[in-house]
Design a protein around this motif. Sequence first.
Motif, mmCIF file in Angstrom:
data_model
loop_
_atom_site.group_PDB
_atom_site.id
_atom_site.type_symbol
_atom_site.label_atom_id
_atom_site.label_comp_id
_atom_site.label_asym_id
_atom_site.label_seq_id
_atom_site.Cartn_x
_atom_site.Cartn_y
_atom_site.Cartn_z
ATOM 1 N N ALA A 160 0.909 -1.377 0.248
ATOM 2 C CA ALA A 160 -0.175 0.182 -0.396
ATOM 3 C C ALA A 160 1.083 1.141 0.581
ATOM 4 C CB ALA A 160 -0.913 0.219 1.420
ATOM 5 N N GLY A 161 0.239 2.181 -0.267
ATOM 6 C CA GLY A 161 0.995 3.070 -0.164
ATOM 7 C C GLY A 161 2.134 3.571 1.121
ATOM 8 N N TYR A 162 1.409 4.191 2.041
ATOM 9 C CA TYR A 162 1.967 3.727 3.236
ATOM 10 C C TYR A 162 3.006 2.773 3.660
ATOM 11 C CZ TYR A 162 -0.964 0.303 5.380
ATOM 12 O OH TYR A 162 -1.786 -1.168 5.428
ATOM 13 N N ASP A 163 2.324 1.821 3.169
ATOM 14 C CA ASP A 163 3.953 1.248 3.742
ATOM 15 C C ASP A 163 4.889 1.361 2.543
ATOM 16 O OD1 ASP A 163 2.614 -0.707 5.042
ATOM 17 O OD2 ASP A 163 2.201 -2.265 2.743
ATOM 18 N N ILE A 164 4.651 2.051 1.587
ATOM 19 C CA ILE A 164 6.651 2.817 0.566
ATOM 20 C C ILE A 164 6.639 3.991 1.375
ATOM 21 C CG2 ILE A 164 6.173 3.640 -1.714
ATOM 22 C CD1 ILE A 164 5.272 1.725 -2.868
ATOM 23 N N ALA A 165 5.276 4.884 1.831
ATOM 24 C CA ALA A 165 6.274 6.155 2.573
ATOM 25 C C ALA A 165 6.784 5.504 3.847
ATOM 26 C CB ALA A 165 4.972 6.654 2.213
#
Length: 82
Positions: free
Chosen positions: A11-16
């Motif tokens: 998910a996007g927050y994992d990448i961030a």
Amino acid sequence: MRDLQNPLLPAGYDIAWSTITALTICLVVVALISLARSAKRLTSAQALGWTLVTLLLPVLGPIAWLSIGRRSASTERARQQT
């Protein structure tokens, strides 16, 4: 409705968070390398103090060393040479 998101893609927050963590680790490593190179100009207590600050405050410590500590170490060395 079923969620059609692929569970294998992060998910996007994992990448961030992964990016923030990697940048923090890089910042700490750069600060520790800089501190090790400047260790000759510092007393052992100052070097230990800056190392602890850098390790215990992962973002603020390296920023403090890179912005304040290096300058004070270089001015102290110039003062000792005169």
